[in-house]
Design an enzyme around this catalytic site. Structure first.
Site, PDB file in Angstrom:
ATOM      1  N   ARG A 188      54.136 170.177 102.517  1.00  0.00           N
ATOM      2  CA  ARG A 188      54.067 171.527 101.963  1.00  0.00           C
ATOM      3  C   ARG A 188      54.654 171.911 100.557  1.00  0.00           C
ATOM      4  NH1 ARG A 188      57.504 173.469 107.087  1.00  0.00           N
ATOM      5  NH2 ARG A 188      58.132 171.435 106.990  1.00  0.00           N
TER       6      ARG A 188
ATOM      7  N   TYR B  41      47.943 163.041 119.687  1.00  0.00           N
ATOM      8  CA  TYR B  41      46.732 162.425 119.721  1.00  0.00           C
ATOM      9  C   TYR B  41      46.492 161.274 120.451  1.00  0.00           C
ATOM     10  CZ  TYR B  41      45.871 165.127 115.218  1.00  0.00           C
ATOM     11  OH  TYR B  41      45.451 166.201 114.363  1.00  0.00           O
TER      12      TYR B  41
END
Length: 392
Positions: free
Chosen positions: A347, A170
């Protein structure tokens, strides 16, 4: 040294947490119009009701060109009310709430956003097939102010923690990576220059919010590509950030959303599922040698960043969050014994939002997530991110 109980109350800067488990920022896919929705709130109520100490909203952009794509929330006056509603709902469960505050830089899809993406240096975008612009001094001043404004809005909306995104290629990370940062001005060259934006933003945000909220940063233990942030550079950055004294903790991550996403996730790469979810041009690109190299396969092992993270633990004394395929209570307890103050799960909580409550009650010792990574392409589905192993 007394080893803390991962499931006991703790502090993060000025904030009280009911335990040391963080729901990591994982893209939710539930803001089709860039606004907080009931679906986004429900997504975070799952792990919040399920026992985590802190749930993290991802990804909250500070500026329109800083979105990964057009559906992402831009923090501002027109999204503040929805963000406050989300914070209130999470607080009602007893959990705290964090906002991952960031600017996507070269990971932004300028074509989707309708605004040209900017990065540390000019480069072609594999996402929009446009050229990404090199951020100007004026851009960097504006973006720093945007971080401050977004942070103020989130704190006023009731957010407890601000997570500054400094990883995954980013914007801030693109300055840190020498292979992406080709600048010859005060923002390029040696690490001290490449880290200037990260330190400037951390300082500006802290000066704005003081002790009204905890301020953390997501940093890389390794980007996993040539020219990315190496472990040694990450260690040097951590020392600089610690010496500045503006952050309450670092979350240790890795990989690059732009260059090597599977380095973050490990395990099998769901290439077929990704191709099925993507536009035709991207599907064709995934079949090329470059496309196949983008979706690499790495062996999965629980807490796969632990070895590199231990080097950070040796170099800095500030609180650290361990991330990377954590699934078992034993692994969380080992993280505490290793000297980490928090653990972050992604997850595992997508598969079982109530996993922490189950662990605390002694009903199970590990999560059911098999880390097949088939949840990754679901971020592009109309339903938003979900675990394919969970019956609809």
């Amino acid at each position: 040294m007394t080893v803390p109980d991962v499931l006991a109350p703790a502090r993060l800067g000025p904030i009280d947490l009911r335990n040391r488990v963080v729901k990591a920022a994982t893209f939710e896919g539930r803001t089709p119009h860039g606004q907080v929705t009931d679906e986004l709130i429900d997504f975070h109520l799952g792990p919040a009701r399920g026992g985590v100490g802190l749930t993290t909203v991802a990804y909250l952009a500070v500026a329109p060109e800083g979105r990964t794509h057009a559906e992402v929330i831009v923090v501002g006056d027109d999204t503040a009310a929805g963000l406050a509603r989300l914070a209130d709902a999470v607080h009602d469960t007893g959990a705290a709430i964090a906002g991952q505050v960031g600017h996507a830089g070269p990971v932004a899809n300028g074509r989707s956003n309708g605004v040209r993406a900017v990065a540390s240096s000019r480069m072609p975008s594999p996402l929009s097939l446009q050229m990404i612009g090199s951020a100007t001094e004026r851009d960097l001043t504006r973006i720093t102010r945007a971080y401050v404004g977004a942070s103020r809005t989130l704190v006023d909306a009731g957010f407890d923690v601000l997570e500054l995104h400094m990883a995954h290629s980013y914007l801030i990370s693109s300055f840190l990576a020498p292979g992406l940062n080709k600048r010859r001005d005060r923002w390029g060259g040696p690490l001290e220059n490449r880290a200037r934006l990260a330190r400037q933003i951390a300082r500006a945000v802290r000066e704005e919010v003081g002790d009204e909220a905890a301020v953390t940063a997501k940093v890389s233990v390794s980007d996993g590509f040539k020219g990315g942030v190496t472990t040694d550079a990450g260690l040097d950055l951590a020392e600089l950030l610690e010496s500045d004294g503006h952050l309450d903790a670092l979350q240790l991550s890795g990989g690059s959303s732009l260059m090597n996403p599977m380095y973050l996730f490990r395990g099998e790469a769901p290439v077929a599922e990704f191709a099925a979810a993507m536009p035709l041009a991207v599907r064709l690109g995934l079949k090329t040698p470059i496309g196949r190299s983008f979706m690499k396969t790495y062996p999965f092992e629980e807490a796969y960043f632990r070895e590199k993270a231990l080097r950070f633990r040796e170099r800095v004394s500030m609180p650290l969050m361990l991330l990377g395929g954590i699934n078992r209570l034993e692994t969380m307890e080992q993280a505490m014994a290793d000297g980490f103050e928090y653990v972050a799960l992604g997850r595992a909580l997508l598969r079982e939002p109530d996993l922490i409550s189950r662990l605390a009650a002694g009903r199970q010792l590990e999560g059911a997530c098999i880390h097949c990574n088939r949840c990754m392409p679901t971020i592009y589905s109309d339903a938003g991110t979900f675990c394919p192993e969970v019956p609809a």
